[in-house]
Design a protein around this motif. Structure first.
Motif, PDB file in Angstrom:
ATOM      1  N   VAL A 115       0.840  -1.208   0.000  1.00 10.17           N
ATOM      2  CA  VAL A 115       0.000   0.000   0.000  1.00 10.17           C
ATOM      3  C   VAL A 115       0.869   1.250   0.000  1.00 10.17           C
ATOM      4  N   ALA A 116       0.307   2.332  -0.525  1.00  7.36           N
ATOM      5  CA  ALA A 116       1.042   3.594  -0.646  1.00  7.36           C
ATOM      6  C   ALA A 116       1.517   4.109   0.708  1.00  7.36           C
ATOM      7  N   GLU A 117       0.747   3.824   1.745  1.00 10.31           N
ATOM      8  CA  GLU A 117       1.085   4.322   3.090  1.00 10.31           C
ATOM      9  C   GLU A 117       2.343   3.671   3.670  1.00 10.31           C
ATOM     10  N   SER A 118       2.885   2.672   2.968  1.00  8.11           N
ATOM     11  CA  SER A 118       4.115   2.027   3.417  1.00  8.11           C
ATOM     12  C   SER A 118       5.334   2.918   3.150  1.00  8.11           C
ATOM     13  N   HIS A 120       7.226   6.908   2.653  1.00  9.52           N
ATOM     14  CA  HIS A 120       7.224   8.320   3.050  1.00  9.52           C
ATOM     15  C   HIS A 120       8.178   9.086   2.140  1.00  9.52           C
ATOM     16  N   VAL A 122       4.125   9.630   0.923  1.00 10.24           N
ATOM     17  CA  VAL A 122       3.165   8.679   0.352  1.00 10.24           C
ATOM     18  C   VAL A 122       2.999   8.958  -1.147  1.00 10.24           C
ATOM     19  N   LYS A 124       1.375   8.492  -5.090  1.00 12.23           N
ATOM     20  CA  LYS A 124       0.000   8.511  -5.587  1.00 12.23           C
ATOM     21  C   LYS A 124      -0.397   7.173  -6.214  1.00 12.23           C
ATOM     22  N   GLU A 126      -0.228   2.653  -6.053  1.00 14.07           N
ATOM     23  CA  GLU A 126      -0.049   1.450  -5.257  1.00 14.07           C
ATOM     24  C   GLU A 126       1.088   0.622  -5.873  1.00 14.07           C
TER      25      GLU A 126
END
Length: 202
Positions: A115-118, A120, A122, A124, A126
């Protein structure tokens, strides 16, 4: 299972600041601060390749890997869209030139999404982690450049029938067990190899 000592580890990172961090973490490794597209893949014979590929160079790098021989396997993190193209099958929207070229050489497995939140910051998009293992094909293209050219030509006009998109190759379709009214995105890697070998033998 492939094991390697730090001395056998080669790291490629174009960013010099990140390269310095890698050098500190893996002081015994061979660090190349180069653009990976300029590195000879012959250096990685009998190697396992692991990488987080920059999205803007993933396609040209994968096309280059077509000619890399004797690689044990590859574990790569890619943009999800690219990963799905690599793992696609005929008839799917994602099935395209890159799917055919890569699957001619490698068996592709989509392992898991990232997931993108993995990351930093983030991104845009996947991501997805995939594995590529060399194929042991029962079929080989007599001329791989001709094979790649036919695949490229077919998909450059993917809405046309094969008979029309590949007209320049003067294919005797009656000699092939293939419906010339089909389109590029509905035939398999083996079909493309058969077309290429037929043209080669003409």
């Amino acid at each position: 299972m492939v094991e390697a000592s730090p001395e056998q580890l080669t790291l490629i990172e174009i960013d010099r600041d990140l390269g310095a961090q890698l050098a500190n973490r893996f002081p015994q490794a061979n660090l190349l601060t180069h653009d990976v597209l300029t590195v000879s893949l012959e250096e990685f014979t009998h190697r396992r390749i692991v990488g987080n590929l920059p999205y803007n160079i993933s396609t040209p790098l994968l096309v280059r890997m077509f000619d890399a021989e004797s690689i044990v396997d590859m574990h790569l993190m890619l943009q999800r869209e690219v990963a799905l193209r690599l793992a696609a099958v005929p008839g799917e929207k994602a099935w395209g030139r890159l799917s055919v070229i890569v699957q001619y050489r490698y068996h592709v497995e989509a392992l898991f999404p990232v997931v993108a939140e993995s990351f930093h910051p983030v991104p845009k998009v996947e991501s997805m982690f995939i594995r590529l293992r060399p194929n042991v094909n029962e079929f080989e293209a007599a001329d791989t450049e001709l094979f790649k050219n036919i695949v490229k030509t077919a998909f450059s006009q993917r809405r046309k029938t094969l008979e029309n998109s590949l007209r320049e190759f003067r294919i005797a379709w009656d000699s092939l067990d293939l419906d010339s009214r089909m389109r590029a995105d509905h035939i398999s890697v083996r079909d493309y190899v058969n077309i290429a070998n037929h043209v080669y033998q003409q």
